[in-house]
Design an enzyme around this catalytic site. Structure first.
Site, PDB file in Angstrom:
ATOM      1  N   LYS A 180       0.892  -1.164   0.000  1.00 25.45           N
ATOM      2  CA  LYS A 180       0.000   0.000   0.000  1.00 25.45           C
ATOM      3  C   LYS A 180       0.926   1.209   0.000  1.00 25.45           C
ATOM      4  O   LYS A 180       1.577   1.522   0.990  1.00 25.45           O
ATOM      5  CB  LYS A 180      -0.892  -0.012   1.248  1.00 25.45           C
ATOM      6  CG  LYS A 180      -2.231   0.692   1.068  1.00 25.45           C
ATOM      7  CD  LYS A 180      -2.151   2.184   0.797  1.00 25.45           C
ATOM      8  CE  LYS A 180      -1.926   2.972   2.062  1.00 25.45           C
ATOM      9  NZ  LYS A 180      -1.704   4.421   1.788  1.00 25.45           N
ATOM     10  N   GLU A 255       7.989   0.143  12.097  1.00 28.03           N
ATOM     11  CA  GLU A 255       9.120   1.087  12.074  1.00 28.03           C
ATOM     12  C   GLU A 255       8.523   2.478  12.196  1.00 28.03           C
ATOM     13  O   GLU A 255       7.939   2.995  11.240  1.00 28.03           O
ATOM     14  CB  GLU A 255       9.919   0.935  10.775  1.00 28.03           C
ATOM     15  CG  GLU A 255      10.566  -0.434  10.601  1.00 28.03           C
ATOM     16  CD  GLU A 255      11.659  -0.715  11.626  1.00 28.03           C
ATOM     17  OE1 GLU A 255      12.139   0.224  12.276  1.00 28.03           O
ATOM     18  OE2 GLU A 255      12.014  -1.899  11.781  1.00 28.03           O
ATOM     19  N   CYS A 289      12.698   9.631   9.898  1.00 27.18           N
ATOM     20  CA  CYS A 289      12.513   9.088  11.245  1.00 27.18           C
ATOM     21  C   CYS A 289      13.789   9.272  12.041  1.00 27.18           C
ATOM     22  O   CYS A 289      13.764   9.395  13.254  1.00 27.18           O
ATOM     23  CB  CYS A 289      12.147   7.614  11.157  1.00 27.18           C
ATOM     24  SG  CYS A 289      13.279   6.671  10.129  1.00 27.18           S
ATOM     25  N   GLU A 388       7.436  14.168  17.683  1.00 27.06           N
ATOM     26  CA  GLU A 388       8.129  14.243  16.390  1.00 27.06           C
ATOM     27  C   GLU A 388       7.383  15.215  15.470  1.00 27.06           C
ATOM     28  O   GLU A 388       6.164  15.125  15.334  1.00 27.06           O
ATOM     29  CB  GLU A 388       8.134  12.843  15.775  1.00 27.06           C
ATOM     30  CG  GLU A 388       8.851  12.771  14.456  1.00 27.06           C
ATOM     31  CD  GLU A 388       8.660  11.405  13.814  1.00 27.06           C
ATOM     32  OE1 GLU A 388       7.514  10.909  13.815  1.00 27.06           O
ATOM     33  OE2 GLU A 388       9.641  10.849  13.312  1.00 27.06           O
TER      34      GLU A 388
HETATM   35  P1  NAD Z   1       1.298   7.837   8.669  1.00 29.93           P
HETATM   36  O1  NAD Z   1       1.308   6.837   9.762  1.00 29.93           O
HETATM   37  O2  NAD Z   1       0.261   8.877   8.671  1.00 29.93           O
HETATM   38  O3  NAD Z   1       1.183   7.103   7.245  1.00 29.93           O
HETATM   39  C1  NAD Z   1       2.059   6.092   6.856  1.00 29.93           C
HETATM   40  C2  NAD Z   1       1.330   5.103   5.970  1.00 29.93           C
HETATM   41  O4  NAD Z   1       0.296   4.493   6.724  1.00 29.93           O
HETATM   42  C3  NAD Z   1       0.658   5.737   4.750  1.00 29.93           C
HETATM   43  O5  NAD Z   1       0.784   4.866   3.659  1.00 29.93           O
HETATM   44  C4  NAD Z   1      -0.792   5.832   5.185  1.00 29.93           C
HETATM   45  O6  NAD Z   1      -1.697   5.820   4.114  1.00 29.93           O
HETATM   46  C5  NAD Z   1      -0.933   4.578   6.020  1.00 29.93           C
HETATM   47  N1  NAD Z   1      -2.012   4.598   7.004  1.00 29.93           N
HETATM   48  C6  NAD Z   1      -2.536   5.666   7.657  1.00 29.93           C
HETATM   49  N2  NAD Z   1      -3.558   5.268   8.445  1.00 29.93           N
HETATM   50  C7  NAD Z   1      -3.668   3.924   8.310  1.00 29.93           C
HETATM   51  C8  NAD Z   1      -4.515   2.933   8.876  1.00 29.93           C
HETATM   52  N3  NAD Z   1      -5.477   3.240   9.744  1.00 29.93           N
HETATM   53  N4  NAD Z   1      -4.327   1.658   8.516  1.00 29.93           N
HETATM   54  C9  NAD Z   1      -3.361   1.306   7.654  1.00 29.93           C
HETATM   55  N5  NAD Z   1      -2.547   2.200   7.058  1.00 29.93           N
HETATM   56  C10 NAD Z   1      -2.685   3.495   7.394  1.00 29.93           C
HETATM   57  O7  NAD Z   1       2.756   8.447   8.669  1.00 29.93           O
HETATM   58  P2  NAD Z   1       3.311   9.703   7.872  1.00 29.93           P
HETATM   59  O8  NAD Z   1       3.067  10.914   8.666  1.00 29.93           O
HETATM   60  O9  NAD Z   1       2.892   9.644   6.471  1.00 29.93           O
HETATM   61  O10 NAD Z   1       4.867   9.334   7.911  1.00 29.93           O
HETATM   62  C11 NAD Z   1       5.736   9.870   8.806  1.00 29.93           C
HETATM   63  C12 NAD Z   1       6.052   8.903   9.941  1.00 29.93           C
HETATM   64  O11 NAD Z   1       6.766   7.772   9.442  1.00 29.93           O
HETATM   65  C13 NAD Z   1       6.967   9.528  10.969  1.00 29.93           C
HETATM   66  O12 NAD Z   1       6.511   9.207  12.250  1.00 29.93           O
HETATM   67  C14 NAD Z   1       8.303   8.868  10.697  1.00 29.93           C
HETATM   68  O13 NAD Z   1       9.182   8.863  11.787  1.00 29.93           O
HETATM   69  C15 NAD Z   1       7.877   7.515  10.287  1.00 29.93           C
HETATM   70  N6  NAD Z   1       8.947   6.810   9.579  1.00 29.93           N
HETATM   71  C16 NAD Z   1       9.616   5.807  10.223  1.00 29.93           C
HETATM   72  C17 NAD Z   1      10.681   5.152   9.614  1.00 29.93           C
HETATM   73  C18 NAD Z   1      11.425   4.039  10.326  1.00 29.93           C
HETATM   74  O14 NAD Z   1      12.088   3.264   9.666  1.00 29.93           O
HETATM   75  N7  NAD Z   1      11.366   3.953  11.655  1.00 29.93           N
HETATM   76  C19 NAD Z   1      11.062   5.525   8.324  1.00 29.93           C
HETATM   77  C20 NAD Z   1      10.362   6.561   7.683  1.00 29.93           C
HETATM   78  C21 NAD Z   1       9.309   7.192   8.326  1.00 29.93           C
END
Ligand code: NAD
Length: 491
Positions: A180, A255, A289, A388
């Site tokens: 996704k 993650e 992240c 964050e």
């Molecule tokens: P987000 O959680 O809003 O979205 C991430 C993904 O999850 C998107 O594809 C979104 O469509 C999906 N999503 C959202 N709600 C969902 C649900 N209810 N069920 C299933 N999927 C759902 O995150 P964001 O704001 O887009 O991304 C930033 C975050 O990602 C930050 O917290 C960052 O630290 C983290 N991140 C972590 C790593 C790591 O390796 N630890 C790497 C990159 C980013």
């Protein structure tokens, strides 16, 4: 030869080897963060699309899982080779959908390709274990087995790398995988799907779905036939995924976020510390992240370091060109959230040393550009310290000594990465031993993971799994303990 050069006007799902519209035909507009204008339309998937992709995956997985892992590695290597052939086209798509410079997009694309080669090579290792038994004439070994269907959900910050970090190990382990894509970055995920098919991944084994989290991501998490959910994103969504998948005891790899400390000691090479603070805090517009968002500085060098950092920060160039240091943040909502957080900090008494506002007009136009922002006098339990922001915003903290620095670094809901700048081997090693983080760096940035090294964090940064490295294989496979009894008298 596939053509990734022209961007599709509607980015479609890829299911069962076909490009297809969402089941109900809906689309959503993908906005260019560099301009605020619509870039393309994207399939808006729902539970019906998830059911279709899972059905195709269930049908295709047994055949894929039955091929040798060497063969699967060969197919993945072919994807990586195709990605290398198309690296500039992929990087152009990444640059278009994120607004980052072509140079940065190329660097990210090359990292994704390296991940492909690393994982493909694991097809010739894929080590299990052979060991002994207490019983004579009994051999004991441990081998890996696929889990079945893997649901992969990713964030938009480094989109093609995020695809590679999950898709390559999931497929190598013999699973079918359904990705996704992040709603803000459909294009690079689409390109990966095109190349995976071209490389010979059988129909049904790899699918890409586009759409929003609650509409397309949630049904993937909830589907009873998805054996492992691997998620990169926010803590809030990660927690929901753990609860939801946990109810049916499905495996989840989470993650999540970070609030990563970078400590500058009184014996640090201050120029080097400034260079790495800039990279940690501001590269990729702070959308990492592993971004350095808590800069903890010894009292003895605080004033000098602050001056050097503010001067260097004010020289940063924000824009989409290769000469710029970073581009826009990914969407308007994220931009408004982070700017509101800075305003709340200001109202609570924090001092914004530089930045703290959107950049508009001229080449910035209506894009979502945020000035590099440094804040000080932030309370240790304030939102700015503990939450964050995922943008080009960092805070400075003044500490007496090493003890206070490590205590502050560890006083966080997160535990992803951390860095220290010191000339002392003794301090460096004490830091490595005591910092509560998944990644510890001496005299460098808080970011910069490599494909062969495990990456992940403690506490709310994840749930204990590691991506990349051979450790990623543990996410996407299960172990099978095998006993073979034999009888030498029957030789
Ligand atoms: P987000 O959680 O809003 O979205 C991430 C993904 O999850 C998107 O594809 C979104 O469509 C999906 N999503 C959202 N709600 C969902 C649900 N209810 N069920 C299933 N999927 C759902 O995150 P964001 O704001 O887009 O991304 C930033 C975050 O990602 C930050 O917290 C960052 O630290 C983290 N991140 C972590 C790593 C790591 O390796 N630890 C790497 C990159 C980013």
């Amino acid at each position: 030869m596939v053509n990734l050069g022209s961007m599709p006007p509607i980015v479609l799902n890829q299911v069962g080897g076909q490009e297809c519209a969402a089941a109900d035909g809906r689309t959503f507009p993908k906005v260019d963060p560099a301009t605020g204008q619509v870039l393309c339309e994207v399939a808006r998937s729902s539970a019906a699309d998830v059911r279709r992709a899972v059905g195709a995956a269930l049908a295709a997985q047994p055949g894929w899982g039955a091929t040798t892992v060497v063969k699967r590695g060969d197919v993945l290597r072919q994807i990586a080779l195709l990605m290398r052939d198309h690296r500039t086209a992929i990087a152009d798509l990444v640059a278009r959908e994120t607004g980052k410079s072509r140079k940065d997009a190329l660097g990210e694309t090359d990292a994704a390709i390296e991940m492909g080669f690393f994982v493909a090579g694991e097809g010739r290792r894929f080590y299990g274990r052979t060991t002994t038994s207490a019983v004579p004439n009994k051999s004991a070994l441990v081998v890996r087995q696929p889990l079945g269907v893997a649901g992969l959900i990713i964030a938009a910050n480094t989109p093609i790398a995020n695809v590679a970090w999950k898709a390559f190990p999931a497929l190598l382990c013999g699973n079918a995988a359904i990705l996704k894509a992040a709603e803000d970055t459909p294009l690079s995920a689409w390109a990966f799907g095109v190349l995976a098919r071209e490389a010979g991944v059988p129909d049904g084994v790899y699918a890409t779905l586009h759409g929003f989290g609650e509409e397309a991501g949630a049904p993937l998490v909830e589907h009873p036939d998805v054996a492992v959910v691997s998620f990169t994103g926010s803590c809030e969504v990660g927690r929901w995924i753990a609860e939801t998948a946990g109810r049916r005891l499905a495996k989840t790899c989470l993650e999540l976020g970070g609030k990563n400390p970078l400590i500058v000691c009184d014996d640090a090479d201050l120029e080097n510390a400034v260079t790495w603070t800039l990279g940690s805090a501001f590269s990729n517009a702070g959308q990492r992240c592993a971004a350095g968002s808590r800069i903890i500085v010894f009292d003895a060098v605080y004033d000098a370091f602050r001056q050097m950092l503010v001067d260097a920060t004010q020289k940063l160039k924000v824009g989409t060109g290769d000469g710029d240091d970073y581009g826009p943040v990914i969407n308007e909502g994220q931009m408004q959230n982070m700017l509101a957080s800075v305003e709340r900090a200001r109202a609570a008494g924090a001092v914004v040393l530089t930045g703290g506002h959107r950049l508009t007009g001229g080449a910035w136009g209506g894009g979502y550009f945020v000035a590099p922002t440094i804040v000080e006098h932030v309370g240790r339990t304030d939102e700015m310290t503990r939450t964050e922001l995922f943008g080009p915003i960092t805070s400075l903290y003044r500490v007496r000594d090493f003890e206070e620095a490590v205590a502050l670094a560890n006083d966080s809901p997160f535990g992803l990465t951390a860095s220290i700048h010191t000339q002392s081997l003794h301090r460096a090693m004490a830091f490595v031993g005591r910092i509560q983080a998944g990644v510890a760096v001496v005299n460098g940035g808080t970011y910069g993971s490599e494909p062969h090294m495990p990456f992940g964090g403690l506490r709310q940064s994840g749930n204990g799994w590691r991506e990349a490295g051979t450790e990623a294989l543990d996410v996407y496979s299960d172990l099978k303990t095998v006993y073979i009894n034999h009888n030498p008298r029957q030789v």
